[in-house]
Every structure is written in structure tokens, then in C-alpha cells.
Design an enzyme around this catalytic site. Structure first.
Site, PDB file in Angstrom:
ATOM      1  N   HIS A   1     -23.321   2.323   2.072  1.00  0.00           N
ATOM      2  CA  HIS A   1     -21.892   2.060   2.174  1.00  0.00           C
ATOM      3  C   HIS A   1     -21.340   2.310   3.570  1.00  0.00           C
ATOM      4  CE1 HIS A   1     -22.254   6.348   1.299  1.00  0.00           C
ATOM      5  NE2 HIS A   1     -21.052   6.517   1.829  1.00  0.00           N
TER       6      HIS A   1
ATOM      7  N   HIS B   1     -19.225   8.813  10.978  1.00  0.00           N
ATOM      8  CA  HIS B   1     -19.508   7.516  10.370  1.00  0.00           C
ATOM      9  C   HIS B   1     -18.276   6.633  10.518  1.00  0.00           C
ATOM     10  CE1 HIS B   1     -17.703   9.994   7.149  1.00  0.00           C
ATOM     11  NE2 HIS B   1     -17.105   8.865   6.820  1.00  0.00           N
TER      12      HIS B   1
ATOM     13  N   HIS C   1     -15.615   3.336   9.092  1.00  0.00           N
ATOM     14  CA  HIS C   1     -15.045   2.529   8.014  1.00  0.00           C
ATOM     15  C   HIS C   1     -14.346   1.319   8.630  1.00  0.00           C
ATOM     16  CE1 HIS C   1     -15.560   5.480   4.733  1.00  0.00           C
ATOM     17  NE2 HIS C   1     -15.414   6.379   5.697  1.00  0.00           N
TER      18      HIS C   1
ATOM     19  N   THR D   1     -12.953  10.599   1.288  1.00  0.00           N
ATOM     20  CA  THR D   1     -12.510   9.244   0.914  1.00  0.00           C
ATOM     21  C   THR D   1     -13.573   8.464   0.156  1.00  0.00           C
ATOM     22  OG1 THR D   1     -13.197   8.277   3.031  1.00  0.00           O
ATOM     23  CG2 THR D   1     -10.944   9.147   2.887  1.00  0.00           C
ATOM     24  N   VAL D   2     -14.693   9.099  -0.146  1.00  0.00           N
ATOM     25  CA  VAL D   2     -15.716   8.517  -1.023  1.00  0.00           C
ATOM     26  C   VAL D   2     -16.030   9.551  -2.099  1.00  0.00           C
ATOM     27  CG1 VAL D   2     -16.716   7.093   0.794  1.00  0.00           C
ATOM     28  CG2 VAL D   2     -17.660   9.361   0.361  1.00  0.00           C
TER      29      VAL D   2
END
Length: 268
Positions: A100, A126, A128, A211-212
Site C-alpha cells: 500500500h 513513507h 501517500h 492513517t492506516v
């Protein structure tokens, strides 16, 4: 109320919130296996249904302090002092495709941030796409999350927003690794987090969540006000690196539930 008095009260409430025994602390790391969930809307496995997929993820649907949120200027409490310190340094790192997202994780001591005398060690970053946080309703092309952990498993995340423009220096240094990343972690050698280069003088801060999944709450969020730039090639590389269906990997904006959002500006 006098603006200075309001700022003092808001700051005091922030400390009380952090020390509250009722606050759930983000000790759970983000899920590495994306198989059970998706970012597509109107699907059972989409963001609206994350909390029903796994009992350990119920906070995704029942939590009151979820992230991301819209950072609306009309609602912020303005704080004058900067209230944090960054001390980063080069360290060995690796890169991996988590399905993801693409994650860079530091294996040595890459430094820390200090928020109100509490230290948080940098562990990974990471991306997004598009951005998860919005500012006054505006969504940007990319968002970088720098994840830090502190004593007791507390989590602090710095969010850096990007808009289309000149290539980003940090991503440029990692581009070969991003284009060849796989499910097995690849060694990047020494990576200097200082190359992320973001403005620290003005920023938003609030208490939110991962947020995941598992969407654990108690995360201290710091979202930098200044928007950096990223090239189309760099955006495409990050989107092409993830699994099919995760090219857009942003959770929708969540209800703020009247949470306080602090805006730090040393010039006010």
C-alpha cells in the site's frame, strides 16, 4: 479573550490531553500486510469498512480522534513558541514495498525530534498520493510521513505536503531504489533524513491517529505549513512502485470532532 491568554490556555489543554489516562496511545505499528483493506470507496474493504474487517481495527470506525483531518485556519489556536527541536543525522537505511506504500526505514540512529522535553526517535518514512491532510479544503499531490517513536510506544508523525513543481531533492537521491523496490527490503546504504529539508517555523499540531489500520489513536501530528515541490516523474515512480489498486493511497479526511488544532508561528 486576549489572543495571548487564549494561546496559553490552548497550550495548557494540549499538555493535559497528553497526560490524560483516558487517551489511547499509538503503540501499534502500521499494518504491513495490505491484503485485507483497500482505499477504494463504497467497498466492504474500503476506508468506511476498515473497522469491520478485523476486530483489532475497530478504532478505524469507532475512534473520535482519527486522522487525517482538514486543517482549517478558522479553527486553529495560534501559539507563539516553536515548542520542538529536530536533531537528525545520516544512518543506514533500507527500502521496501509494503503493497500500500513505499517505506524507507532507518536501521541505525537517524536522530530524533523533541516535543516538550519528550524525545521521539525517527524510525521510518513513507508517502501517500495524493496528500491525506488538507489545508482549508485543499488537497495536495503528495504527503510524506516521518514516523517517530518515543518512550512507552508513543508515536509522533511529521507530515510534509508536496505540490507539482521542481524535483524533490530527497526523493531524487532515492529514485533508483524506488524504481527497483520489491517486497524484500533493499539496502540503501547511508540515508540522511536532513535532506528532506522542510521549513519548521510554522506548522499545525493536533492529536490524531495512524492513517492506516489499526488506526490507533494518541499520535502527535505535526503538519508543516510550507508546501514543498515534487516532479511528475517522482510521483509516477512512487505510484508505480506500489501494488495495483494502491496507486492512490490516501485515507479520506475524518471528522475533527471539535478537536483543538494548534498553529505554531514564532512571528505572531
Amino acid at each position: 479573550m486576549d489572543p495571548r491568554a487564549k494561546a496559553i490556555i490552548s497550550s495548557a489543554l494540549f499538555f493535559l490531553y497528553l497526560s490524560s489516562p483516558n487517551i489511547s496511545i499509538a503503540r501499534d505499528i502500521e499494518v504491513d500486510d495490505e491484503t485485507p483493506f483497500t482505499y477504494e470507496q463504497n467497498l466492504e474493504k474500503g476506508p468506511e469498512g476498515w473497522g469491520k474487517i478485523n476486530p483489532h481495527w475497530k478504532t478505524c470506525n469507532t475512534g473520535k480522534f482519527q486522522s487525517p483531518i482538514d486543517l482549517t485556519n478558522a479553527r486553529v489556536n495560534i501559539i507563539r513558541d516553536e515548542a520542538w527541536r529536530r536533531e537528525y543525522k545520516p544512518a543506514p537505511a533500507g527500502i521496501v514495498n509494503r503493497g500500500h506504500d513505499v517505506m524507507v526505514s532507518w536501521k541505525g540512529d537517524a536522530g530524533k525530534i523533541t516535543i516538550r522535553r519528550t524525545e521521539y526517535k525517527l524510525v521510518q518514512c513513507h508517502w501517500h498520493s495524493p496528500s491525506e491532510h488538507t489545508v482549508n479544503g485543499t488537497r495536495f499531490d503528495m504527503e510524506l510521513h516521518m514516523v517517530h517513536t518515543g518512550a512507552g510506544g508513543k508515536t509522533a508523525v511529521i507530515g510534509v505536503l508536496y505540490k507539482l513543481g521542481k524535483p524533490n531533492e530527497f526523493i531524487a537521491r532515492l529514485l533508483d531504489g524506488i524504481k527497483t523496490v520489491g517486497k524484500e527490503e533493499k539496502d540503501l546504504g547511508i540515508v540522511d533524513p536532513r535532506n528532506i529539508r522542510f521549513q519548521t517555523k510554522k506548522f499545525y499540531r493536533y492529536i490524531g491517529s495512524l492513517t492506516v489500520p489499526p488506526c490507533t489513536e494518541g499520535v502527535i501530528w505535526t503538519v508543516v505549513k510550507r508546501v514543498n515541490t515534487i516532479s511528475m516523474e517522482q510521483i509516477a515512480a512512487l505510484r508505480n512502485a506500489v501494488d495495483d489498486g494502491y496507486e492512490t493511497n490516501s485515507r479520506p479526511v475524518q471528522d475533527s470532532n471539535e478537536r483543538s488544532v494548534w498553529f505554531y508561528d514564532p512571528n505572531v
